[in-house]
Write an enzyme that holds these catalytic residues in place. Structure first.
Site, PDB file in Angstrom:
ATOM      1  N   HIS A 173       0.762  -1.071  -0.031  1.00 58.22           N
ATOM      2  CA  HIS A 173       0.057  -0.015   0.046  1.00 58.22           C
ATOM      3  C   HIS A 173       0.987   1.228  -0.061  1.00 58.22           C
ATOM      4  CE1 HIS A 173      -3.111   3.005   0.908  1.00 58.22           C
ATOM      5  NE2 HIS A 173      -2.347   3.286   2.008  1.00 58.22           N
ATOM      6  N   HIS A 178       1.093   4.967  -2.810  1.00 57.97           N
ATOM      7  CA  HIS A 178       1.316   6.230  -2.358  1.00 57.97           C
ATOM      8  C   HIS A 178       2.371   6.455  -3.479  1.00 57.97           C
ATOM      9  CE1 HIS A 178      -1.343   7.201   0.396  1.00 57.97           C
ATOM     10  NE2 HIS A 178      -1.340   6.278   1.063  1.00 57.97           N
ATOM     11  N   GLU A 219      -6.792   8.924  -0.801  1.00 55.32           N
ATOM     12  CA  GLU A 219      -6.959   7.633  -0.737  1.00 55.32           C
ATOM     13  C   GLU A 219      -7.775   6.610  -1.532  1.00 55.32           C
ATOM     14  OE1 GLU A 219      -4.897   5.471   0.985  1.00 55.32           O
ATOM     15  OE2 GLU A 219      -3.871   6.848   2.474  1.00 55.32           O
ATOM     16  N   SER A 238      -3.687   0.212  -4.544  1.00 53.56           N
ATOM     17  CA  SER A 238      -2.786  -0.751  -3.920  1.00 53.56           C
ATOM     18  C   SER A 238      -3.825  -2.128  -3.439  1.00 53.56           C
ATOM     19  CB  SER A 238      -2.127  -0.590  -2.651  1.00 53.56           C
ATOM     20  OG  SER A 238      -2.999  -0.111  -1.799  1.00 53.56           O
TER      21      SER A 238
END
Length: 263
Positions: A173, A178, A219, A238
């Site tokens: 993730h 990111h 997100e 992710s």
């Protein structure tokens, strides 16, 4: 890139407990408290591994070299499996800005990159660098560090029995999600703007408002591109399961007030 909606749900992680709690005992031993539903909770080797990785992060001091993790063959295999599966789904579901940034970043697919390896690839692109986190980082510290182009990231990886699932943010993730955002100057500018805003926030209510907006955008955000809904949020990028489902979610127009006050 025009944002027209967000996935208004809490996604693959439970908001109330994104990360497994980490404690240090009187004897100095570090323990990661996995939930009863965690795939690795009954694996003593995995639990010891998580404790050791968390201890390295807790022992890190600002400015010191980032601790290297001696990842196991099982852990590298998890990265290989998930990298290949997510790459296929990114081509189908991710927006052009993310795909272009990911191509420039060129994360390895054969091994889990060390955080300083990620930083070395990111810094020439947008100036961002990664530092280690044992688990949950306080909101003010986490978001505030964006102003200095710093991203706090965990270094552990999900249990090998369930490579396409994790109940908590892991290295996949933090990096595939990111870092592929942070490789884009446009997305990196959003992060630094968030960091600058934190310095002006006085109350915890205001900080929570900002965190909510970040959640529903960076997100789990989506946008319309050439008439098709595509994702840019790190939580979607992710997650093997979420990225194939977001088009079925309830999408609402961009509304910062509604995002910031959502419960």
């Amino acid at each position: 890139m025009r944002t027209t909606g967000q996935c208004l749900h809490r996604g693959m992680f439970t908001e109330a407990r994104l990360y497994s709690p980490v404690t240090r005992g009187h004897d100095g031993d570090v323990t990661v408290h996995l939930s009863d539903e965690h795939p690795g909770v009954h694996d003593p080797e995995y639990r010891a591994r998580r404790n050791a990785i968390a201890a390295l992060a807790l022992g890190h001091t600002p400015g010191a070299p980032v601790p290297h993790i001696d990842y196991t063959p099982d852990e590298h295999r998890v990265w290989q499996i998930v990298s290949a599966e997510l790459a296929r789904r990114h081509r189908r579901y991710a927006c052009a800005e993310v795909l272009d940034a990911a191509a420039r970043l060129a994360l390895p697919t054969d091994h889990i990159p060390q955080l300083d390896e990620v930083s070395a690839a990111l810094e020439p692109l947008t100036g961002f660098r990664y530092v280690p986190a044992a688990g949950l980082v306080p909101l003010r510290e986490f978001f505030g560090s964006f102003a200095e182009r710093t991203f706090h990231a965990t270094q552990y990886i999900r249990h090998h029995s369930a490579p396409l699932y994790t109940p908590e943010p892991d290295a996949i993730h933090e990096v595939i999600g990111h870092a592929n955002q942070l490789a884009s100057p446009r997305f990196a500018a959003v992060y630094t703007t968030v960091g600058a805003a934190v310095a002006r926030l006085v109350t915890e209510t205001a900080l929570k408002f900002l965190a909510n907006v970040f959640w529903f955008s960076m997100e789990f955000g989506v946008l319309r591109e050439h008439g098709e809904v595509r994702c840019y949020g790190a939580g979607l990028l992710s997650s093997y399961g979420e990225i194939a489902e977001f088009r079925r979610a309830e999408l609402r127009p961009l509304d910062l007030t509604a995002m910031g006050t959502a419960t």
